[in-house]
Design a protein around this motif. Sequence first.
Motif, PDB file in Angstrom:
ATOM      1  N   ASN A 150      -5.453  -3.175  -0.816  1.00 52.98           N
ATOM      2  CA  ASN A 150      -4.488  -2.088  -0.891  1.00 52.98           C
ATOM      3  C   ASN A 150      -4.158  -1.874  -2.373  1.00 52.98           C
ATOM      4  O   ASN A 150      -3.454  -2.701  -2.968  1.00 52.98           O
ATOM      5  CB  ASN A 150      -3.236  -2.464  -0.092  1.00 52.98           C
ATOM      6  N   PRO A 151      -4.680  -0.791  -2.981  1.00 47.70           N
ATOM      7  CA  PRO A 151      -4.520  -0.635  -4.434  1.00 47.70           C
ATOM      8  C   PRO A 151      -3.069  -0.602  -4.880  1.00 47.70           C
ATOM      9  O   PRO A 151      -2.744  -1.026  -5.991  1.00 47.70           O
ATOM     10  CB  PRO A 151      -5.232   0.692  -4.734  1.00 47.70           C
ATOM     11  N   ASP A 152      -2.187  -0.130  -4.003  1.00 42.28           N
ATOM     12  CA  ASP A 152      -0.776  -0.059  -4.378  1.00 42.28           C
ATOM     13  C   ASP A 152      -0.212  -1.449  -4.666  1.00 42.28           C
ATOM     14  O   ASP A 152       0.630  -1.612  -5.544  1.00 42.28           O
ATOM     15  CB  ASP A 152       0.004   0.610  -3.247  1.00 42.28           C
ATOM     16  N   LEU A 153      -0.682  -2.456  -3.906  1.00 42.01           N
ATOM     17  CA  LEU A 153      -0.151  -3.814  -4.087  1.00 42.01           C
ATOM     18  C   LEU A 153      -1.027  -4.654  -5.014  1.00 42.01           C
ATOM     19  O   LEU A 153      -0.686  -5.791  -5.351  1.00 42.01           O
ATOM     20  CB  LEU A 153       0.014  -4.498  -2.723  1.00 42.01           C
ATOM     21  N   LEU A 154      -2.174  -4.081  -5.413  1.00 46.55           N
ATOM     22  CA  LEU A 154      -2.991  -4.752  -6.426  1.00 46.55           C
ATOM     23  C   LEU A 154      -2.527  -4.357  -7.828  1.00 46.55           C
ATOM     24  O   LEU A 154      -2.498  -5.178  -8.726  1.00 46.55           O
ATOM     25  CB  LEU A 154      -4.472  -4.374  -6.249  1.00 46.55           C
ATOM     26  N   ILE A 155      -2.168  -3.039  -8.004  1.00 45.73           N
ATOM     27  CA  ILE A 155      -1.787  -2.570  -9.330  1.00 45.73           C
ATOM     28  C   ILE A 155      -0.763  -1.421  -9.314  1.00 45.73           C
ATOM     29  O   ILE A 155      -0.004  -1.268 -10.279  1.00 45.73           O
ATOM     30  CB  ILE A 155      -3.050  -2.166 -10.157  1.00 45.73           C
ATOM     31  N   GLY A 156      -0.704  -0.663  -8.213  1.00 44.39           N
ATOM     32  CA  GLY A 156       0.120   0.553  -8.200  1.00 44.39           C
ATOM     33  C   GLY A 156       1.598   0.311  -8.431  1.00 44.39           C
ATOM     34  O   GLY A 156       2.219   0.910  -9.322  1.00 44.39           O
TER      35      GLY A 156
ATOM     36  N   LEU B 163       5.297 -11.710 -10.321  1.00 44.11           N
ATOM     37  CA  LEU B 163       4.646 -10.396 -10.349  1.00 44.11           C
ATOM     38  C   LEU B 163       3.370 -10.549  -9.542  1.00 44.11           C
ATOM     39  O   LEU B 163       2.327 -10.966 -10.043  1.00 44.11           O
ATOM     40  CB  LEU B 163       4.366  -9.960 -11.788  1.00 44.11           C
ATOM     41  N   LEU B 164       3.505 -10.246  -8.255  1.00 48.74           N
ATOM     42  CA  LEU B 164       2.447 -10.549  -7.290  1.00 48.74           C
ATOM     43  C   LEU B 164       1.397  -9.455  -7.285  1.00 48.74           C
ATOM     44  O   LEU B 164       1.733  -8.273  -7.152  1.00 48.74           O
ATOM     45  CB  LEU B 164       3.034 -10.640  -5.878  1.00 48.74           C
ATOM     46  N   SER B 165       0.143  -9.852  -7.396  1.00 47.80           N
ATOM     47  CA  SER B 165      -0.928  -8.917  -7.079  1.00 47.80           C
ATOM     48  C   SER B 165      -1.568  -9.459  -5.809  1.00 47.80           C
ATOM     49  O   SER B 165      -2.003 -10.617  -5.765  1.00 47.80           O
ATOM     50  CB  SER B 165      -1.948  -8.854  -8.225  1.00 47.80           C
ATOM     51  N   LEU B 166      -1.585  -8.636  -4.759  1.00 43.40           N
ATOM     52  CA  LEU B 166      -2.036  -9.117  -3.449  1.00 43.40           C
ATOM     53  C   LEU B 166      -3.565  -9.111  -3.426  1.00 43.40           C
ATOM     54  O   LEU B 166      -4.207  -8.194  -2.908  1.00 43.40           O
ATOM     55  CB  LEU B 166      -1.447  -8.245  -2.342  1.00 43.40           C
TER      56      LEU B 166
END
Length: 268
Positions: A112-118, A104-107
């Motif tokens: 980019n909020p989508d890839l941090l949590i979205g 479960l990757l958080s970039l």
Amino acid sequence: MTQTGVLQRITGSKQAGRKSFAVLLDPDKVDATTCLAILRAGTASKVNSQATPRIDFFFIGGSLITSYSTTSLIQTIKDFCSVPVILFPGSNLHIDPAADAILLLSLISGRNPDLLIGQHVVAAPFLKKSNLEILSTGYILVESGRQTTVSYISNTTPVPHDKPAIAACTAMAGEMLGMRLIYLDAGSGALNPVSSRMIEAVRQSVEAPLIVGGGINSAQKAVAAFEAGADVVVVGNGIEQDSRLLIEISDEVRRLNEGVRGSHYQGT
Ligand code: 1GP
């Protein structure tokens, strides 16, 4: 699901000083012949007359997947061997409950909020209903000499390759936020892998097991990453092009793990 959880295996190996080797298969790139060659190479080793796998994990994924072949690829692996299959998703379109676990990757190197949590919010109810083991992972993308698919698709700026302190602080923050694994990635097909200096800086900054990949296309580069502090090295392209690389790297992993208690090469 495997008897021992994937996180437990990775953490236990790290604590024992044992190195692990993961092969990344991109469902778009691996045809049936290549897949079979990799599976044969990855599972053919015999140590003390016991058949033992040459690799610890299969990672399945890519930043951009354009086919529906992920499920059949996972099934092919599972029919062949018991090496755990871990999803390495580029988006929540790539979730497949047939695997054993998911990174479960958080970039965290990007903004980019989508890839941090979205994406995670949208994926959460599906992950909760699945039997996938969830591996909370701080994913740090590192500049590697040219733009990679992951940097383009993720719309993020990688950490400059010569700024180990940025990577170290990013990893520290990820660990403080509760992420259990840190993945330093130069991106698939990277011209240059993550530098030893950067791996060492991150290694000294966090306790979490460290996964390193991207552009590792020789046994020497894999050894350099391990010696700098990687706990798990991931290789994709190089092995897709020539499955003999899998054997060369696994021989090096065996050498590095000689004498380490619990090495799977000792049949335990
Ligand atoms: C990419 O770390 C993986 O995310 C593997 O990269 O395909 O370059 O080995 P390669």
